[in-house]
Design a protein around this motif. Structure first.
Motif, PDB file in Angstrom:
ATOM      1  N   SER A 172      67.253   6.525 -54.002  1.00 53.36           N
ATOM      2  CA  SER A 172      67.588   6.598 -55.422  1.00 53.36           C
ATOM      3  C   SER A 172      67.766   5.233 -56.090  1.00 53.36           C
ATOM      4  N   ASP A 173      68.498   4.308 -55.433  1.00 48.56           N
ATOM      5  CA  ASP A 173      68.759   3.022 -56.100  1.00 48.56           C
ATOM      6  C   ASP A 173      67.486   2.179 -56.219  1.00 48.56           C
ATOM      7  N   ILE A 174      66.644   2.237 -55.175  1.00 45.94           N
ATOM      8  CA  ILE A 174      65.388   1.466 -55.222  1.00 45.94           C
ATOM      9  C   ILE A 174      64.453   2.079 -56.276  1.00 45.94           C
ATOM     10  N   ARG A 175      64.437   3.421 -56.327  1.00 44.90           N
ATOM     11  CA  ARG A 175      63.590   4.105 -57.307  1.00 44.90           C
ATOM     12  C   ARG A 175      63.963   3.676 -58.726  1.00 44.90           C
ATOM     13  N   LEU A 176      65.271   3.609 -58.973  1.00 47.78           N
ATOM     14  CA  LEU A 176      65.733   3.250 -60.306  1.00 47.78           C
ATOM     15  C   LEU A 176      65.384   1.789 -60.634  1.00 47.78           C
ATOM     16  N   CYS A 177      65.483   0.920 -59.632  1.00 46.98           N
ATOM     17  CA  CYS A 177      65.117  -0.493 -59.859  1.00 46.98           C
ATOM     18  C   CYS A 177      63.640  -0.598 -60.237  1.00 46.98           C
ATOM     19  N   VAL A 178      62.772   0.142 -59.523  1.00 46.98           N
ATOM     20  CA  VAL A 178      61.332   0.092 -59.808  1.00 46.98           C
ATOM     21  C   VAL A 178      61.059   0.657 -61.210  1.00 46.98           C
ATOM     22  N   ILE A 179      61.734   1.768 -61.542  1.00 46.94           N
ATOM     23  CA  ILE A 179      61.534   2.381 -62.874  1.00 46.94           C
ATOM     24  C   ILE A 179      61.918   1.390 -63.972  1.00 46.94           C
ATOM     25  N   LEU A 180      63.083   0.742 -63.783  1.00 42.93           N
ATOM     26  CA  LEU A 180      63.556  -0.189 -64.816  1.00 42.93           C
ATOM     27  C   LEU A 180      62.605  -1.378 -64.967  1.00 42.93           C
ATOM     28  N   ARG A 181      62.091  -1.858 -63.840  1.00 47.07           N
ATOM     29  CA  ARG A 181      61.242  -3.040 -63.892  1.00 47.07           C
ATOM     30  C   ARG A 181      59.823  -2.703 -64.366  1.00 47.07           C
ATOM     31  N   ASP A 182      59.194  -1.762 -63.680  1.00 43.22           N
ATOM     32  CA  ASP A 182      57.761  -1.563 -63.897  1.00 43.22           C
ATOM     33  C   ASP A 182      57.423  -0.571 -65.002  1.00 43.22           C
ATOM     34  N   ILE A 183      58.264   0.443 -65.175  1.00 38.08           N
ATOM     35  CA  ILE A 183      57.928   1.418 -66.232  1.00 38.08           C
ATOM     36  C   ILE A 183      58.618   1.028 -67.532  1.00 38.08           C
ATOM     37  N   GLN A 184      59.881   0.643 -67.422  1.00 44.67           N
ATOM     38  CA  GLN A 184      60.624   0.309 -68.650  1.00 44.67           C
ATOM     39  C   GLN A 184      60.504  -1.172 -69.024  1.00 44.67           C
ATOM     40  N   GLY A 185      59.946  -1.971 -68.131  1.00 44.00           N
ATOM     41  CA  GLY A 185      59.679  -3.382 -68.441  1.00 44.00           C
ATOM     42  C   GLY A 185      60.918  -4.249 -68.634  1.00 44.00           C
ATOM     43  N   ARG A 208      58.193  -1.289 -54.607  1.00 46.38           N
ATOM     44  CA  ARG A 208      56.762  -1.440 -54.869  1.00 46.38           C
ATOM     45  C   ARG A 208      55.982  -1.393 -53.550  1.00 46.38           C
ATOM     46  N   LEU A 209      56.528  -2.083 -52.533  1.00 43.14           N
ATOM     47  CA  LEU A 209      55.848  -2.118 -51.228  1.00 43.14           C
ATOM     48  C   LEU A 209      55.737  -0.721 -50.631  1.00 43.14           C
ATOM     49  N   GLN A 210      56.824   0.040 -50.744  1.00 42.58           N
ATOM     50  CA  GLN A 210      56.816   1.399 -50.183  1.00 42.58           C
ATOM     51  C   GLN A 210      55.744   2.249 -50.859  1.00 42.58           C
ATOM     52  N   LEU A 211      55.666   2.123 -52.190  1.00 45.33           N
ATOM     53  CA  LEU A 211      54.641   2.882 -52.917  1.00 45.33           C
ATOM     54  C   LEU A 211      53.240   2.383 -52.559  1.00 45.33           C
ATOM     55  N   ALA A 212      53.100   1.046 -52.436  1.00 47.08           N
ATOM     56  CA  ALA A 212      51.792   0.470 -52.109  1.00 47.08           C
ATOM     57  C   ALA A 212      51.343   0.916 -50.719  1.00 47.08           C
ATOM     58  N   LYS A 213      52.279   1.033 -49.788  1.00 48.61           N
ATOM     59  CA  LYS A 213      51.917   1.469 -48.431  1.00 48.61           C
ATOM     60  C   LYS A 213      51.433   2.920 -48.435  1.00 48.61           C
ATOM     61  N   SER A 228      46.220  -5.320 -52.535  1.00 46.05           N
ATOM     62  CA  SER A 228      45.398  -4.646 -53.544  1.00 46.05           C
ATOM     63  C   SER A 228      46.112  -3.361 -54.020  1.00 46.05           C
ATOM     64  N   SER A 229      46.666  -2.593 -53.061  1.00 45.38           N
ATOM     65  CA  SER A 229      47.415  -1.371 -53.434  1.00 45.38           C
ATOM     66  C   SER A 229      48.670  -1.728 -54.212  1.00 45.38           C
ATOM     67  N   PHE A 230      49.285  -2.844 -53.851  1.00 45.50           N
ATOM     68  CA  PHE A 230      50.508  -3.311 -54.517  1.00 45.50           C
ATOM     69  C   PHE A 230      50.234  -3.579 -55.999  1.00 45.50           C
ATOM     70  N   LYS A 231      49.106  -4.295 -56.237  1.00 44.05           N
ATOM     71  CA  LYS A 231      48.732  -4.611 -57.630  1.00 44.05           C
ATOM     72  C   LYS A 231      48.431  -3.330 -58.412  1.00 44.05           C
ATOM     73  N   GLU A 232      47.727  -2.425 -57.728  1.00 43.08           N
ATOM     74  CA  GLU A 232      47.369  -1.162 -58.369  1.00 43.08           C
ATOM     75  C   GLU A 232      48.629  -0.348 -58.699  1.00 43.08           C
ATOM     76  N   THR A 233      49.587  -0.400 -57.788  1.00 45.02           N
ATOM     77  CA  THR A 233      50.848   0.330 -57.998  1.00 45.02           C
ATOM     78  C   THR A 233      51.571  -0.193 -59.229  1.00 45.02           C
ATOM     79  N   THR A 234      51.722  -1.518 -59.300  1.00 48.09           N
ATOM     80  CA  THR A 234      52.475  -2.078 -60.438  1.00 48.09           C
ATOM     81  C   THR A 234      51.751  -1.821 -61.764  1.00 48.09           C
TER      82      THR A 234
END
Lengths: 168, 168
Positions: A112-125, A150-155, B41-47
């Motif tokens: 949950s905490d990592i998800r929120l950090c990614v949302i704030l950074r990448d979706i909400q800018g 981001r890494l977890q999603l990229a993997k 490459s996946s990392f960039k695509e994710t962000t």
């Protein structure tokens, strides 16, 4: 006035976090109710937006902890989310939308905490210092949590691509 | 730097926050390591995909609900607020148990029978106590008697100058 200024921000944050439209609406209402009840505690020297978003973050994470065993899936990637990419450039647009759908469902696999950090950074800018303030974390920890998310999603995305390559 | 170190620098690399040395180290690694290059490459695509998630509009139904929320918590009449304090809860619990017991007594349809039972129990208890005291009295008398006998036998023993046989 508060509703007009912040409802969209809070609703989208809740939706991106919880992945359920209905739940996001209920959470938004609960967050505003909590805000009205906590107004007395607000310190006027502090940044109101950051304070309010921290309150929202606490509510979202608390709710997630209470109900996380029920949350296995997110709503389907809503048609409203699919941008004009598909119309402008059908081939790359469809591929991009597929990636977005995949990442949208992948968000559920982040803590949950990592998800929120990614949302704030990448979706909400948001800036890292804003994220650190909202999440009540040191700046370095906020940065590393965003990177971990981001890494977890990229993997997940990389694995999916490799599986598709094998199938072809 | 190994693959793990490079992964940890992806966010800083993508956001151009790395020193020139670290930057060239990442670039060199990505040229030689296929797995890291795929992951990057996946990392960039994710962000980029996350950044393209659009904001949803808040439904009119939710806006109506938010505007209808009470701005202030409904407060009880102040003197009664003490009853809502957590520290007061054990007292309330005890009071409710006592009230329940009283209600069992006062609203009992066979109250006369109940009273008779109670008085009989009291009498029984009283007579039991009397018997007990009588037994205790006879026991102390018995004890005194034994004590006297014991002291007389000690007096008559050779050790204290008497004859061993009390009859002599």
């Amino acid at each position: 006035m508060l509703v007009n200024t912040y409802s969209k921000k809070i609703f989208n944050m809740s939706y991106q976090f919880a992945g359920s439209y209905q739940e996001a609406e209920d959470m938004t209402q609960d967050i505003f109710l909590k805000l009205y009840h906590s107004m007395e505690k607000y310190d006027f020297k502090k940044n109101f937006t950051a304070w309010f978003l921290t309150l929202a973050k606490n509510h979202l994470i608390d709710q997630y902890r209470k109900t996380k065993w029920e949350k296995k899936t997110r709503d389907g990637f809503d048609e409203k989310f699919i941008r004009m990419d598909t119309l402008n450039n059908p081939e790359t647009g469809i591929e991009k939308d597929e990636t977005k759908k995949f990442i949208w469902s992948g968000l559920n696999q982040l803590p949950s905490d990592i998800r929120l950090c990614v949302i704030l950074r990448d979706i909400q800018g948001k800036r890292y210092d804003e994220i650190a303030e909202i999440m009540n974390l040191p700046l370095g920890t906020a940065k590393s949590r965003v990177n971990r998310g981001r890494l977890q999603l990229a993997k997940i995305l990389k694995q999916k691509k490799q599986e598709e390559e094998h199938e072809l | 730097m190994n693959c793990k170190d490079i992964e940890n620098l992806f966010s800083a690399y993508i956001e151009e926050e790395l020193s020139p040395e670290d930057r060239s180290a990442v670039e060199e690694h990505l040229k030689t390591c296929r797995e890291c290059a795929l992951l990057y490459s996946s990392f960039k695509e994710t962000t980029s995909s996350l950044a393209e998630f659009p904001e949803l509009e808040v439904s009119s139904e939710l806006m109506r609900r938010l505007h209808g929320l009470p701005m202030k918590k409904k407060r009880f009449f102040r003197p009664f607020e003490i009853f809502l304090k957590p520290s007061f809860q054990p007292i309330l619990a005890v009071a409710s148990i006592i009230l329940t017991l009283f209600s069992f007594y006062f609203f009992n349809p066979d109250r006369e029978q109940f009273n008779r039972n109670i008085s009989r129990q009291i009498h029984l208890g009283y007579s039991k106590m009397e018997r007990f005291f009588a037994k205790a009295e006879s026991f102390t008398e018995n004890l005194d008697h034994r004590k006297d006998k014991f002291l007389a036998s000690l007096k008559n023993s050779r050790l204290f100058g008497g004859s061993q046989n009390g009859n002599e």
